[in-house]
Write a protein that holds these residues in place. Structure first.
Motif, mmCIF file in Angstrom:
data_model
loop_
_atom_site.group_PDB
_atom_site.id
_atom_site.type_symbol
_atom_site.label_atom_id
_atom_site.label_comp_id
_atom_site.label_asym_id
_atom_site.label_seq_id
_atom_site.Cartn_x
_atom_site.Cartn_y
_atom_site.Cartn_z
ATOM 1 N N GLY A 195 0.857 -1.177 0.130
ATOM 2 C CA GLY A 195 -0.063 0.013 0.141
ATOM 3 C C GLY A 195 0.884 1.197 0.290
ATOM 4 N N PRO A 196 0.266 2.321 -0.266
ATOM 5 C CA PRO A 196 1.036 3.565 -0.073
ATOM 6 C C PRO A 196 1.688 3.747 1.465
ATOM 7 C CG PRO A 196 -1.327 4.028 -0.676
ATOM 8 C CD PRO A 196 -1.065 2.641 -0.186
ATOM 9 N N ALA A 197 2.653 4.526 1.479
ATOM 10 C CA ALA A 197 3.251 4.387 2.676
ATOM 11 C C ALA A 197 2.453 5.077 3.846
ATOM 12 C CB ALA A 197 4.707 5.216 2.657
ATOM 13 N N ALA A 198 1.623 6.154 3.448
ATOM 14 C CA ALA A 198 0.809 6.909 4.109
ATOM 15 C C ALA A 198 -0.311 5.943 4.832
ATOM 16 C CB ALA A 198 0.127 7.944 3.675
ATOM 17 N N LEU A 199 -0.534 4.859 4.330
ATOM 18 C CA LEU A 199 -1.554 3.983 4.648
ATOM 19 C C LEU A 199 -1.084 2.422 5.273
ATOM 20 C CD1 LEU A 199 -4.242 4.416 1.627
ATOM 21 C CD2 LEU A 199 -4.295 5.597 4.038
ATOM 22 N N VAL A 240 -4.271 10.388 0.423
ATOM 23 C CA VAL A 240 -4.487 9.610 -0.992
ATOM 24 C C VAL A 240 -4.664 10.956 -1.885
ATOM 25 C CG1 VAL A 240 -5.699 8.198 -2.535
ATOM 26 C CG2 VAL A 240 -5.271 7.323 -0.266
ATOM 27 N N ALA A 241 -3.904 10.973 -3.227
ATOM 28 C CA ALA A 241 -3.972 12.343 -3.938
ATOM 29 C C ALA A 241 -5.274 12.234 -4.742
ATOM 30 C CB ALA A 241 -2.781 11.985 -4.863
ATOM 31 N N SER A 242 -5.755 11.245 -5.211
ATOM 32 C CA SER A 242 -7.088 10.972 -6.102
ATOM 33 C C SER A 242 -7.338 9.566 -6.003
ATOM 34 C CB SER A 242 -7.014 11.634 -7.206
ATOM 35 O OG SER A 242 -6.281 10.724 -8.142
ATOM 36 N N LEU A 243 -8.704 9.411 -6.320
ATOM 37 C CA LEU A 243 -9.213 7.907 -6.390
ATOM 38 C C LEU A 243 -8.600 7.163 -7.707
ATOM 39 C CD1 LEU A 243 -12.683 8.143 -5.369
ATOM 40 C CD2 LEU A 243 -11.050 7.451 -4.048
ATOM 41 N N ASP A 244 -8.468 8.197 -8.592
ATOM 42 C CA ASP A 244 -7.925 7.606 -9.930
ATOM 43 C C ASP A 244 -6.362 7.145 -9.756
ATOM 44 O OD1 ASP A 244 -10.228 8.109 -11.503
ATOM 45 O OD2 ASP A 244 -9.600 10.033 -12.010
ATOM 46 N N ASP A 245 -5.584 7.915 -9.087
ATOM 47 C CA ASP A 245 -4.233 7.786 -8.822
ATOM 48 C C ASP A 245 -4.100 6.549 -7.942
ATOM 49 O OD1 ASP A 245 -3.586 10.020 -10.082
ATOM 50 O OD2 ASP A 245 -2.662 11.081 -8.127
ATOM 51 N N TYR A 246 -5.037 6.547 -6.817
ATOM 52 C CA TYR A 246 -5.066 4.999 -6.220
ATOM 53 C C TYR A 246 -5.291 3.908 -7.162
ATOM 54 C CZ TYR A 246 -5.701 1.889 -2.359
ATOM 55 O OH TYR A 246 -5.548 0.917 -1.564
ATOM 56 N N HIS A 247 -6.368 3.931 -7.805
ATOM 57 C CA HIS A 247 -6.602 2.860 -8.706
ATOM 58 C C HIS A 247 -5.352 2.450 -9.646
ATOM 59 C CE1 HIS A 247 -9.194 -0.171 -10.740
ATOM 60 N NE2 HIS A 247 -8.994 0.516 -11.918
ATOM 61 N N ARG A 248 -4.808 3.573 -10.181
ATOM 62 C CA ARG A 248 -3.636 3.361 -11.093
ATOM 63 C C ARG A 248 -2.521 2.583 -10.083
ATOM 64 N NH1 ARG A 248 -0.931 8.573 -11.573
ATOM 65 N NH2 ARG A 248 0.196 7.902 -9.661
ATOM 66 N N ASP A 249 -2.157 2.780 -8.880
ATOM 67 C CA ASP A 249 -1.220 2.264 -8.285
ATOM 68 C C ASP A 249 -1.536 1.000 -7.415
ATOM 69 O OD1 ASP A 249 0.521 4.182 -9.472
ATOM 70 O OD2 ASP A 249 0.249 5.377 -7.427
ATOM 71 N N ASN A 273 -15.514 -0.501 -3.237
ATOM 72 C CA ASN A 273 -15.283 0.671 -4.015
ATOM 73 C C ASN A 273 -14.973 0.135 -5.455
ATOM 74 O OD1 ASN A 273 -16.081 2.711 -2.122
ATOM 75 N ND2 ASN A 273 -13.879 2.408 -1.510
ATOM 76 N N ARG A 274 -15.953 -0.110 -6.358
ATOM 77 C CA ARG A 274 -15.731 -0.885 -7.758
ATOM 78 C C ARG A 274 -14.895 0.308 -8.347
ATOM 79 N NH1 ARG A 274 -18.634 -5.128 -9.861
ATOM 80 N NH2 ARG A 274 -19.854 -6.418 -8.069
ATOM 81 N N GLY A 275 -13.596 0.211 -9.254
ATOM 82 C CA GLY A 275 -12.938 1.075 -10.015
ATOM 83 C C GLY A 275 -11.787 1.962 -9.050
ATOM 84 N N VAL A 276 -12.086 1.645 -7.792
ATOM 85 C CA VAL A 276 -10.826 2.134 -7.034
ATOM 86 C C VAL A 276 -9.958 1.065 -6.575
ATOM 87 C CG1 VAL A 276 -10.472 3.639 -4.926
ATOM 88 C CG2 VAL A 276 -12.547 3.765 -6.106
ATOM 89 N N GLU A 277 -10.572 0.244 -5.733
ATOM 90 C CA GLU A 277 -9.515 -0.888 -4.954
ATOM 91 C C GLU A 277 -9.536 -2.174 -5.905
ATOM 92 O OE1 GLU A 277 -12.775 -1.223 -2.328
ATOM 93 O OE2 GLU A 277 -11.431 0.544 -2.851
#
Length: 310
Positions: A195-199, A240-249, A273-277
């Protein structure tokens, strides 16, 4: 925390999985598997009153506990503290003691405060059992158990060769903590956390895990991917910067899933959350065990209620 069984071997409460020995977890899972295969115990809790005492909203956990209690023959009382006397200033402890005084023997409690369920268990009379249905960021023991049951059904009882990855907001997740306790207890070969370091938590929660921020690498050859829900407030907090960024990463797509073992399973505690995680075609795809987890929730909660109250 009342982790230790009474003299007769009975567990007084189910508050978290961190203090349960592997043998106890195994016994609960075996009983749950029997229920999943259609075993009946309609009179196990005949005459026993069970209260779902929820200080925090919930749909699936509450419903599956109600169904589990019903199938064991219990009387069920629903108490939604967010719309009740709690709004009039009554303390949680007073609410608990009042319902206990009516002769209720089982309490299924969800609370937004860490340790709040354990505190209520301290005030329980002898013979009264408290089951933690989720407290704060700490524990969600029956979710951990149902996840292990789902994993066992797909992969067998021997976890020693399994590679499992838990992905997402582990820092704020009681589900992840319970899953980690259970995977360790059952001897999982390799536990990866991504996951992202912040999470990700910076305490001892991830001891013994392989920790990475690279989701593609984390998926290589895994037997199971356990996806966690990203709560929208993490964006407001700037984690988290944005939902799109999260989904990308960190979103699990069909293309990414191909990095895992060919027979890997995908899990998610819901709501998704479909389209997010998780992408639609993965959530609804052949490797998804999301609905099996829901079905197993009823079986696991039957096993837990029976173990504590029968």
């Amino acid at each position: 925390m009342h982790p230790h069984p009474d003299a007769d071997g009975r567990l007084p409460h189910l508050l978290d999985l961190s203090r349960l020995p592997a043998a106890r977890i195994d016994a609960l899972l075996r009983r749950a598997q029997a229920f999943a295969e259609g075993a009946q115990a309609p009179d196990a809790l005949a005459g026993v009153a069970v209260c779902t005492l929820f200080f925090e909203p919930s749909t699936r956990t509450r419903l599956s506990f109600q169904l589990a209690a019903q199938r064991l023959g219990a009387h069920i009382l629903n108490f939604d503290a967010s719309t009740s006397s709690a709004t009039k200033g009554e303390t949680d402890l007073d609410t608990f003691r009042t319902i206990q005084a009516m002769g209720v023997r089982g309490f299924v409690v969800r609370h937004k405060g860490d340790g709040a369920v354990a505190a209520l268990a301290e005030a329980a009379n002898p013979g009264v059992a408290v089951l933690n249905a989720g407290d704060g960021r700490s524990h969600h023991p029956t979710q951990g158990l149902l996840d292990m049951l789902t994993l066992r059904q797909a992969k067998g009882d021997d976890f020693s060769k399994l590679k499992v990855v838990i992905v997402g907001d582990v820092k704020h997740s009681r589900v992840a903590r319970s899953d980690l306790h259970a995977l360790r207890a059952l001897g999982c070969g390799e536990i990866r956390v991504c996951g992202p370091a912040a999470l990700l938590p910076d305490d001892g929660t991830l001891a013994g895990c392989v920790v990475t921020h690279d989701f593609d690498a984390a998926l290589d050859g895994v037997d199971a991917a356990m996806m966690l829900r990203l709560q929208r407030e993490r964006m407001a907090e700037g984690l988290v910067a944005s939902l799109d960024d999260y989904h990308r990463d960190y979103g699990l797509t069909a293309a990414r899933l191909r990095r895992a073992a060919p027979d890997a399973i995908v899990m998610h505690p819901g709501p998704m959350n479909r389209g997010v995680e998780i992408a639609d075609d993965v959530a609804d795809g052949p490797q998804s065990r999301v609905l099996a987890q829901v079905a197993n929730g009823v079986a696991v909660r039957m096993a837990a209620l029976e173990a504590l109250l029968a």
